[in-house]
Motif scaffolding. Structure first.
Motif, PDB file in Angstrom:
ATOM      1  N   LEU A   1       1.112  -1.671  -0.183  1.00 12.90           N
ATOM      2  CA  LEU A   1      -0.013   0.327  -0.301  1.00 12.90           C
ATOM      3  C   LEU A   1       0.817   1.266  -0.037  1.00 12.90           C
ATOM      4  CD1 LEU A   1      -3.040  -0.782   2.609  1.00 12.90           C
ATOM      5  CD2 LEU A   1      -3.375  -0.036   0.601  1.00 12.90           C
TER       6      LEU A   1
ATOM      7  N   GLN B   1      -7.045  -6.165  -5.367  1.00 14.80           N
ATOM      8  CA  GLN B   1      -6.628  -5.261  -4.556  1.00 14.80           C
ATOM      9  C   GLN B   1      -6.823  -4.732  -3.181  1.00 14.80           C
ATOM     10  OE1 GLN B   1     -11.657  -3.488  -4.395  1.00 14.80           O
ATOM     11  NE2 GLN B   1     -10.383  -1.815  -3.919  1.00 14.80           N
TER      12      GLN B   1
ATOM     13  N   ARG C   1      -4.251   7.373  -1.169  1.00 12.81           N
ATOM     14  CA  ARG C   1      -4.349   7.537   0.053  1.00 12.81           C
ATOM     15  C   ARG C   1      -4.899   8.774   0.365  1.00 12.81           C
ATOM     16  NH1 ARG C   1      -1.450   5.288   3.838  1.00 12.81           N
ATOM     17  NH2 ARG C   1      -0.405   3.633   2.903  1.00 12.81           N
TER      18      ARG C   1
ATOM     19  N   SER D   1      -5.998  -3.397   1.087  1.00 13.86           N
ATOM     20  CA  SER D   1      -7.098  -1.717   1.087  1.00 13.86           C
ATOM     21  C   SER D   1      -6.248  -1.623   2.731  1.00 13.86           C
ATOM     22  CB  SER D   1      -8.377  -1.875   1.136  1.00 13.86           C
ATOM     23  OG  SER D   1      -8.719  -1.429  -0.360  1.00 13.86           O
TER      24      SER D   1
ATOM     25  N   THR E   1      -6.087   1.906  -0.475  1.00 14.19           N
ATOM     26  CA  THR E   1      -6.379   1.438  -1.613  1.00 14.19           C
ATOM     27  C   THR E   1      -5.353   1.245  -2.476  1.00 14.19           C
ATOM     28  OG1 THR E   1      -7.964   0.280  -2.560  1.00 14.19           O
ATOM     29  CG2 THR E   1      -7.402   2.513  -2.857  1.00 14.19           C
TER      30      THR E   1
END
Length: 1020
Positions: free
Chosen positions: A223, A436, A361, A438, A381
């Motif tokens: 991330l 993905q 972010r 997050s 994410t």
């Protein structure tokens, strides 16, 4: 009424009349219009009215300082709150108020009339370097560097490398003494890093430090983008890492991202573009050289008439990577924010090998309740798609007969049953990952009273991805499949990982009697991790239209030959923790930590454990006897001892688990799955425990020009987790997880910084880090479970050569153990030394490892570098800046398996190394593992050079602009003849790590590349 008055003239604020006062004990007033009654009332009001003085205390960077001790001449005291603000009563406008804080000169200022808030800007103590007051994350809070008593390394953004990081730790590679960062996957954009701090701490558990990102334990580095990171702090020893208990055996890496701040909206845009080139490739024969060797009879192979560079056909010569980051920052007094949007497209040097990412972010900070309440929210994410098809096949393509072709005469792809046409595979298959990741976290701080703060922190992380693969009907894999020849293959799988954390804390900070500073924090931690996965595969697709998106249409499903799987696992961790920091008179400091923690991964009899730590610090430079030592600006001694732990990687290893035993025909005529135990029950299973002693010194000398730190550590990990052969009965399964064994490490770490030249137009700063570590397997047996030695490091390849390492109790980890080369016979057969020093043939060598008095095998090398060092230089001339960074590893050996397999022209039938006819030309025998193939891996690398220019443009709205060019991995000075020695794994004890093993240079590594990068940073 008797009133004592001061000499002078003035104005009575209460009655608005002029008066003259004398030095008289019995008040003589020369004020005709002031009656005694009025004077009595005025006097009472003057006594009753006490001014309330408010203000804020700032540091040398105009940032608020919490916890500053404030005291009036009348002995009233308080401390600044978390925003640096204070409120205190004063007796009069002239009363002095003093402000004191560790590392800063005590200041005094008159109270004033209280109508306007005071602004106090603290100044550093004489001789204190600005670096000594840098804010450092230490877990559940921060400290200034001068207050730290444990081994903590801080790397700020200004020290980050600029080579376009793929992983956050790329930014600090070589910047922290004792932190070993390996990238065995080379420049593959889909590969990770292997991390080890201060040597080896486990045999089977997690040997990598714990990531804590903005307070999130176990945070996901995927991330993070390089432009969003503010600083990275490393808790290196147990006396600091104990605050994280069983997660901290291998150290802790705390990453702090940039946050919003008060002020007008600002925009920052940064980007870079990168191009990569092959830096080194295996030196195999070209097609013409191969053909010549056939003609001379040196190779007994066939010339197929083509000239193909199979290795080059895998290279993406048009690779082009780019990164773009846009950040918006601003806010008011009570609300601040920072948002960033990132796009990154990384292309590897390999064809069909890349990674495209979109990242977002957001940080929001909100104050309330007269600044006593502060709330912070972070959202992040990352959405990415990785092309996983390329990146491999280098060994296969390097070793093919180069007179072959990837194509048949009719233009179709050439297939054979002895190898894979990697060029065709890249065109006829797909393999991707859509992911993905997050995270969301929130923290609320409430200052209950001055110095006492309650906090609530919670976080959620979610990592999910879908993998998809498809192999076309015409692909080699499909054509050669015997069950469904010519039918396509498809696979699809899903993975979901969720992590939850909840951590309330209560902290207190105060300064007593100007000399005693106390900071304490206590809290509770709850973590819950859960992951689940599923996958399915099928074959026999009659067309290539749906790929993996219609799995049910494959023919294998109807005849029971399709595959399907799923899994789910979870674990919980609960802890109570506390830390106290005490400092007296800026000289003597102490830190105490205790964490009481329980985990569902342990046996029911050992669910809970205690992890204590203590560390002490002495600021020697504050002592009176150091006042005349002018060349020493700052000197601090540190000593710490701490206990940390490590849990198993897998869940439920202490419980009896059931697994499928196959489908069998039952009496009712149906086939059912059978189940049986796959693990043994061990209610006494517990965590690995590391005890570590660290002694260190921090110093600044010669008018703050030389700064540095030196640490010496000794650590021992007990109760190692591993699977041992279990007695049967009483146990059912052959192996059992239990705690046996001890590993110890000791070493020295040095970090130096020197401001060599500082003038108006030119400056030169240089930095050096160096470390040495020794790892020993103290024991691996006890009275119940006896193991004479352990073998690690699969050599792999042809010849079934076994494992490279044999580690005995009391011996160093990473010792290559094998035969000692003694030459060749006239016929080219191997000769080795036996234990008597005699040269004998291989069949006369005693290969036993059980009896050290009989074996002919011996220690022949060490795969663990004894020394690590890096040297950075930063130059500035007016608007230009230049940085040069060198890095090296020294005194270690590498097993060259490429030479072992493909330097032997008598055993291998494909393409061979050019060295097969020079360096290895005497061999006329089978494959053999010995010190003949061990080479010194020591190297020095010109790792990074960056040249930048800062524009001074007088353009409204433009704050700054910088352009730079960077060259990475520019040159490697080494005597090693194999691949890039920097990409050979140097962590662990020899267990497999993403297809790599300690000290073993694989036959087909991802190619080493030299890259060039152009970057732009603009602030609006």
């Amino acid at each position: 009424m008797n009133i004592k008055l001061l000499i002078g003239t003035g104005v009575c604020l209460l009655c608005s009349m002029s008066f003259r006062s004398y030095s008289a004990t019995e008040g003589y007033l020369e004020a005709k219009n002031l009656s005694r009654a009025n004077l009595s009332i005025a006097g009472k009001q003057a006594v009753a009215r006490k001014m309330v003085i408010t203000g804020v205390v700032l540091d040398e960077n105009s940032q608020p300082i919490p916890g500053v001790g404030i005291k009036t001449a009348s002995n009233k005291s308080t401390v600044t709150d978390s925003n640096g603000k204070f409120s205190i009563e004063a007796e009069s406008a002239t009363e002095l108020i003093s402000f004191s804080y560790l590392g800063y000169t005590t200041q005094s200022k008159a109270a004033g009339n209280g109508t306007a808030p005071l602004t106090i800007k603290m100044a550093l103590d004489s001789g204190v370097n600005l670096d000594d007051v840098v804010i450092v994350s230490v877990g559940y809070g921060t400290l200034k560097t001068k207050e730290i008593t444990s081994a903590v390394a801080h790397v700020g953004r200004e020290e980050f490398r600029q080579s376009g990081s793929r992983n956050p730790l790329d930014l600090i590679q070589g910047k922290v003494a004792g932190l070993q960062i390996s990238r065995p996957g080379g420049s593959n954009p889909n590969s990770g890093v292997s991390i080890q701090l201060r040597g080896i701490v486990t045999s089977t558990g997690n040997g990598s430090p714990l990531y804590v990102i903005d307070g999130i334990p176990g945070g996901n580095p995927d991330l993070l983008q390089q432009d969003d990171i503010a600083s990275i702090d490393i808790l290196k020893d147990g006396s600091g890492a104990a605050i994280y208990g069983t997660s901290a055996n291998a150290g802790v890496i705390l990453i702090t991202t940039k946050k919003g701040k008060e002020g007008p909206a600002t925009f920052d845009y940064s980007s870079y573009f990168r191009k990569e080139y092959i830096q080194k490739r295996p030196d195999f024969l070209t097609a013409d050289e191969y053909r010549q060797k056939i003609a001379t009879g040196e190779l007994k192979q066939k010339d197929f008439g083509h000239s193909t560079d199979f290795f080059d056909d895998l290279i993406n010569h048009n690779n082009f990577s780019q990164n773009h980051n846009l950040a918006l920052t601003g806010g008011s007094k009570n609300t601040s924010y920072r948002a960033s949007l990132n796009y990154r497209n990384l292309e590897g040097i390999s064809r069909e090998n890349g990674r495209e990412e979109y990242g977002l972010r957001l940080n929001i900070n909100q104050k309330g309740l007269n600044d006593r309440l502060n709330a912070q929210i972070n959202l992040a994410t990352n959405i990415n798609k990785a092309n996983l098809l390329g990146g491999g096949g280098w060994e296969s393509e390097s070793t093919k007969n180069p007179t072959l072709s990837n194509f048949n005469d009719d233009g179709t792809y050439r297939f054979d049953l002895t190898s894979t046409n990697e060029f065709a595979r890249l065109a006829q298959q797909t393999s991707y990952r859509k992911q993905q990741t997050s995270s969301a976290d929130a923290k609320v701080d409430l200052e209950i009273v001055t110095g006492l703060k309650a906090s609530l922190f919670g976080s959620v992380q979610r990592n999910s991805y879908t993998d998809g693969q498809y192999r076309f009907k015409a692909s080699e894999d499909s054509m050669e499949n015997t069950d469904f020849p010519g039918g396509g293959y498809a696979y699809k799988g899903d993975f979901l990982e969720q992590k939850y954390a909840f951590e309330p804390t209560l902290s207190y900070e105060n300064t007593f009697a100007d000399s005693h500073k106390l900071t304490a924090i206590g809290g509770y931690s709850f973590r819950y991790d859960i992951n689940e996965a599923s996958g399915a595969e099928n074959r026999g697709f009659i067309n290539d239209l749906s790929h993996e998106d219609n799995l049910g249409s494959g023919a294998a499903l109807g005849v029971g030959k399709a595959g399907m799987s799923s899994s789910k696992a979870d674990n919980r961790l609960i802890a109570f923790f506390g830390r106290i920091n005490y400092a007296y008179n800026n000289k003597y400091m102490a830190q105490f930590i205790l964490r009481h923690e329980g985990s569902s991964k342990f046996g029911r009899n050992n669910r809970w454990g205690n992890f204590p730590a203590v560390s002490l610090g002495w600021n020697v430079s504050q002592e009176d006897f150091m006042k005349d030592v002018k060349f020493v600006n700052y000197l601090k001694f540190r000593a710490g001892y701490g206990v940390t732990g490590n849990a198993p990687n897998d869940n439920n290893v202490s419980r009896v688990m059931l697994g499928g035993g196959g489908k069998y025909l039952f009496p009712d005529g149906n086939y059912y799955e059978t189940y049986g135990p796959t693990t043994n029950y061990n209610p006494d299973l517990k965590w690995e425990t590391k005890r570590e002693l660290n002694i260190g010194v921090d110093f600044t000398m010669f008018d703050n020009r030389l700064t540095g730190s030196l640490d010496v550590f000794n650590r021992k990990t007990k109760d190692l987790l591993d699977r041992y052969r279990s007695p049967q009965p009483p146990f059912v399964v052959e192996r059992i997880w239990t705690n046996v064994g001890t590993i110890s490490s000791k070493g020295i770490e040095l970090a130096l910084g020197f401001k060599a030249i500082t003038t108006t137009d030119f400056s030169w700063n240089t930095n050096l880090t160096a470390s040495t570590t020794k790892n020993v397997m103290d024991s691996y047996s006890n009275s119940q479970y006896v193991v004479n030695f352990i073998q690690k490091g699969d050599i792999q390849g042809a010849g079934d050569l076994g494992q490279a390492f044999t580690t005995y109790e009391g011996k160093e980890i990473g010792i290559f153990y094998g035969k000692r080369f003694a030459g060749f016979t006239p016929e080219g057969k191997w000769l080795f030394y036996n234990r008597k020093g005699e040269k004998v043939l291989n069949d006369q060598i005693n290969n036993s490892r059980d009896d050290l008095n009989a074996t002919d095998l011996a220690p022949i090398g060490n795969a663990v570098p004894k020394y690590y060092a890096s040297w950075g230089n930063n130059f500035k001339y007016k608007n230009f800046d230049l940085s040069i960074f060198l890095r090296g590893k020294f005194d270690f050996d590498i097993l060259n398996t490429t030479a072992l397999s493909y330097g032997n022209k008598s055993a291998w039938s494909g393409n061979v190394l050019k060295d097969a006819f020079t360096k290895y030309s005497q061999i006329n025998d089978t494959y053999m593992y010995s010190d003949y193939y061990l080479e010194s891996g020591s190297f020095v690398k010109i790792d990074e050079i960056t040249l930048g220019y800062n524009f001074n443009l007088k353009v409204k709205g433009l704050r700054n602009m910088r352009v730079y060019v960077t060259g990475q991995n520019l040159a490697t000075i080494t005597g090693y003849s194999g691949n890039d020695p920097d990409f050979v794994l140097d962590t662990g004890i020899g267990n497999e790590d993403n297809g790599r093993f300690l000290g073993i240079d694989t036959r087909g590594p991802y190619p080493s590349t030299r890259s060039f990068l152009v970057g732009l940073n603009v602030g609006f």
